[in-house]
Design an enzyme around this catalytic site. Structure first.
Site, mmCIF file in Angstrom:
data_model
loop_
_atom_site.group_PDB
_atom_site.id
_atom_site.type_symbol
_atom_site.label_atom_id
_atom_site.label_comp_id
_atom_site.label_asym_id
_atom_site.label_seq_id
_atom_site.Cartn_x
_atom_site.Cartn_y
_atom_site.Cartn_z
ATOM 1 N N GLY A 192 82.784 66.918 73.324
ATOM 2 C CA GLY A 192 83.524 67.655 74.337
ATOM 3 C C GLY A 192 84.916 68.100 73.912
ATOM 4 O O GLY A 192 85.312 69.242 74.122
ATOM 5 N N ALA A 193 85.705 67.199 73.323
ATOM 6 C CA ALA A 193 87.102 67.497 72.997
ATOM 7 C C ALA A 193 87.189 68.520 71.879
ATOM 8 O O ALA A 193 86.585 68.334 70.822
ATOM 9 C CB ALA A 193 87.832 66.212 72.609
ATOM 10 N N LYS B 132 81.443 84.976 68.200
ATOM 11 C CA LYS B 132 81.218 84.497 69.569
ATOM 12 C C LYS B 132 82.544 84.460 70.307
ATOM 13 O O LYS B 132 83.567 84.044 69.757
ATOM 14 C CB LYS B 132 80.589 83.104 69.573
ATOM 15 N N ARG C 11 72.725 75.182 70.743
ATOM 16 C CA ARG C 11 73.151 74.795 69.394
ATOM 17 C C ARG C 11 73.977 73.524 69.417
ATOM 18 O O ARG C 11 73.925 72.713 68.489
ATOM 19 C CB ARG C 11 73.859 75.937 68.688
ATOM 20 N N SER D 286 81.834 66.554 66.915
ATOM 21 C CA SER D 286 81.606 67.995 66.795
ATOM 22 C C SER D 286 82.587 68.758 67.669
ATOM 23 O O SER D 286 82.841 68.371 68.817
ATOM 24 C CB SER D 286 80.172 68.319 67.231
#
Length: 327
Positions: free
Chosen positions: A224-225, A67, A110, A297
């Site tokens: 986010g981070a 990706k 995802r 995540s």
């Protein structure tokens, strides 16, 4: 090679199936049945502008590819998403290019599904109040995923730009039609203090979630981070959480949320548990109704490959997308 655009991908795969696929991909990763080199983050000519390259291979799911993602924060002024991407899938037997799929929707799907899986395992069963901090491109699927696994009734929404938060609420009310009560609040603190489940989906360099604000029994998803200079949750949240669950230990350790307390010695790597290990052993944790839990995540490419591959399989069965017969 089959080329699948964003509209087609949305029609082919939704959240319920994505939750199951992501859960299987997490387990494969934590069992050592996937190959995920650390992604390459390339900072471009301006601060906070990035290109990222993420290969992955999940033999159990027949998913192989890479990706490419770009993060261009000023895209909002152009009417474009801040985060864009594309996924190239290869045939795992021949290595031939098999699919080129819009990665923006796959990334949103995802990432949301990852949060949904973590919330399914970590949040209280009766958690009903959700705080959404940040209303960018990832937020809608975060909301959909949490609502798919918990009986959410109220959503507290905070964004630095109030008009964006208002637009987000209008968007999700129309898109999902869920029987939810939305509350537009004036600070992250107001949202967090009232929430059973918190989702932080920002690129903030300073914490937008602090331990002192959390209710007993709250579950935090920080998604986010993605590098050391970003930190959405304060160190006290990481240190004091009963369980600190991550998508991948090596991957999560590059974000400020985890890297900073690791470097300060406030936690060790052995204090981190991969979500895939929890999926594989559902008795790995015992949660009380007052425990604070955390899921961090940064994104694993195995999720992108697994979800994109399912889209490709469906597209081939249904004859969806454009077929290019030459390289």
């Amino acid at each position: 090679m089959r080329i699948i655009n964003q509209r087609e991908a949305k029609e082919l795969l939704g959240m319920p199936e994505a939750l199951d696929i992501v859960e299987r991909a997490y387990e494969a990763y934590s069992r050592g049945r996937a190959k995920v080199p650390l992604r390459c983050n390339m900072e471009l000519d301006q601060p906070e502008k990035y290109a990222m390259f993420m290969p992955g291979f999940v033999p159990d799911l027949g998913a192989l590819g890479v990706k490419v993602v770009s993060v261009f924060p000023e895209n909002g002024t152009r009417g474009l998403p801040n985060t864009l991407g594309v996924i190239l899938l290869l045939n795992p037997v021949t290595g031939m290019p098999a699919g080129l799929i819009d990665g923006t929707y796959i990334t949103e799907l995802r990432t949301g599904a990852g949060t949904g899986v973590a919330t399914r395992y970590l949040a209280r069963a009766d958690a009903s109040v959700l705080a959404l901090i940040g209303t960018g491109g990832m937020a809608a699927k975060q909301l959909e995923a949490v609502c798919a696994v918990r009986p959410v009734t109220d959503v507290l929404v905070y964004n630095r730009t109030r008009t964006k938060a208002e637009s987000f609420i209008d968007q999700v009310q129309e898109e999902f039609g869920l029987p939810l009560v939305y509350h537009l609040v004036d600070s992250a603190e107001m949202a967090v203090r009232a929430a059973d489940i918190v989702v932080a989906s920002t690129t903030s360099v300073e914490p937008v979630v602090r331990f002192d604000w959390l209710k007993p029994g709250a579950h935090v998803n920080a998604v986010g981070a993605f590098h050391k200079g970003m930190q959405e949750i304060d160190e006290d949240t990481v240190v004091n959480a009963r369980y600190r669950v991550v998508d991948g230990i090596d991957a999560a350790a590059v974000s400020g949320d985890i890297a900073n307390p690791l470097e300060r010695g406030r936690i060790g790597r052995d204090a981190l548990l991969e979500i895939g290990a929890l999926v594989a052993n559902k008795d790995a944790i015992t949660r009380s109704n007052r425990d604070i839990t955390l899921y961090k995540s940064v994104g694993l490419s195995v999720l992108d490959m697994a979800v994109a591959n399912e889209v490709l399989v469906k597209a081939e069965c249904l004859g969806v997308g454009d077929v290019c017969n030459s390289l």
